[in-house]
Design a protein around this motif. Sequence first.
Motif, PDB file in Angstrom:
ATOM      1  N   TYR A   1       0.861  -1.174   0.000  1.00 25.74           N
ATOM      2  CA  TYR A   1       0.000   0.000   0.000  1.00 25.74           C
ATOM      3  C   TYR A   1       0.899   1.226   0.000  1.00 25.74           C
ATOM      4  O   TYR A   1       2.076   1.135   0.342  1.00 25.74           O
ATOM      5  CB  TYR A   1      -0.893   0.011   1.248  1.00 25.74           C
ATOM      6  N   ARG A   2       0.339   2.359  -0.372  1.00 24.09           N
ATOM      7  CA  ARG A   2       1.141   3.572  -0.321  1.00 24.09           C
ATOM      8  C   ARG A   2       0.324   4.747   0.190  1.00 24.09           C
ATOM      9  O   ARG A   2      -0.877   4.810  -0.010  1.00 24.09           O
ATOM     10  CB  ARG A   2       1.740   3.891  -1.691  1.00 24.09           C
ATOM     11  N   GLN A   3       1.040   5.640   0.843  1.00 21.61           N
ATOM     12  CA  GLN A   3       0.446   6.836   1.432  1.00 21.61           C
ATOM     13  C   GLN A   3       1.136   8.033   0.813  1.00 21.61           C
ATOM     14  O   GLN A   3       2.313   8.287   1.078  1.00 21.61           O
ATOM     15  CB  GLN A   3       0.626   6.816   2.950  1.00 21.61           C
TER      16      GLN A   3
ATOM     17  N   GLN B   1      -6.016   6.920   4.466  1.00 21.41           N
ATOM     18  CA  GLN B   1      -6.105   7.138   3.034  1.00 21.41           C
ATOM     19  C   GLN B   1      -5.026   6.398   2.260  1.00 21.41           C
ATOM     20  O   GLN B   1      -4.735   6.739   1.116  1.00 21.41           O
ATOM     21  CB  GLN B   1      -6.033   8.636   2.739  1.00 21.41           C
ATOM     22  N   ARG B   2      -4.446   5.375   2.876  1.00 21.59           N
ATOM     23  CA  ARG B   2      -3.475   4.566   2.147  1.00 21.59           C
ATOM     24  C   ARG B   2      -4.174   3.867   0.989  1.00 21.59           C
ATOM     25  O   ARG B   2      -5.262   3.322   1.141  1.00 21.59           O
ATOM     26  CB  ARG B   2      -2.846   3.518   3.072  1.00 21.59           C
TER      27      ARG B   2
ATOM     28  N   GLY C   1       7.102   1.165   6.815  1.00 19.97           N
ATOM     29  CA  GLY C   1       7.058   2.081   5.683  1.00 19.97           C
ATOM     30  C   GLY C   1       8.439   2.395   5.143  1.00 19.97           C
ATOM     31  O   GLY C   1       9.411   2.481   5.894  1.00 19.97           O
ATOM     32  N   THR C   2       8.505   2.571   3.833  1.00 20.38           N
ATOM     33  CA  THR C   2       9.751   2.978   3.187  1.00 20.38           C
ATOM     34  C   THR C   2       9.421   4.055   2.154  1.00 20.38           C
ATOM     35  O   THR C   2       8.460   3.934   1.397  1.00 20.38           O
ATOM     36  CB  THR C   2      10.472   1.774   2.546  1.00 20.38           C
ATOM     37  N   GLN C   3      10.224   5.122   2.157  1.00 27.53           N
ATOM     38  CA  GLN C   3       9.944   6.269   1.297  1.00 27.53           C
ATOM     39  C   GLN C   3      10.433   6.002  -0.126  1.00 27.53           C
ATOM     40  O   GLN C   3      11.576   5.576  -0.341  1.00 27.53           O
ATOM     41  CB  GLN C   3      10.641   7.521   1.836  1.00 27.53           C
ATOM     42  N   VAL C   4       9.571   6.272  -1.078  1.00 32.01           N
ATOM     43  CA  VAL C   4       9.929   6.243  -2.500  1.00 32.01           C
ATOM     44  C   VAL C   4       9.668   7.638  -3.059  1.00 32.01           C
ATOM     45  O   VAL C   4       8.561   8.154  -2.957  1.00 32.01           O
ATOM     46  CB  VAL C   4       9.107   5.200  -3.264  1.00 32.01           C
TER      47      VAL C   4
END
Length: 118
Positions: free
Chosen positions: A37-39, A47-48, A111-114
Amino acid sequence: QVQLVESGGGLVQPGGSLRLSCAASGSIFSIGDMGWYRQAPGKQREQRDLVATISSDANTMYADSVKGRFTISRDNAKKTVYLQMNNLKPEDTAVYYCKIVTIFGNSWGQGTQVTVSS
């Protein structure tokens, strides 16, 4: 009882690729669905957005926005789920979270930032 460790995020130019990994540990005997999933920036946890999921028998599902560019896979022996992301776009910028389903319920990674930017 379940710990998830994500890796593979970073900064990439538009059109580039990244591969995310999420390894599970703990008293896990079997894992059901696994997913990413992404936020996006400015959005709340609730709201992911779903990116992709893979079932225990390897059936996959993708958000329309990533079809043809992202590939989800899993290695059951390693209790790991992957997300290969190709042809990245600025709108893919987000914090990516993995989620797995076990007898303990849903477990989320940290979580990991892209970031996709030129």
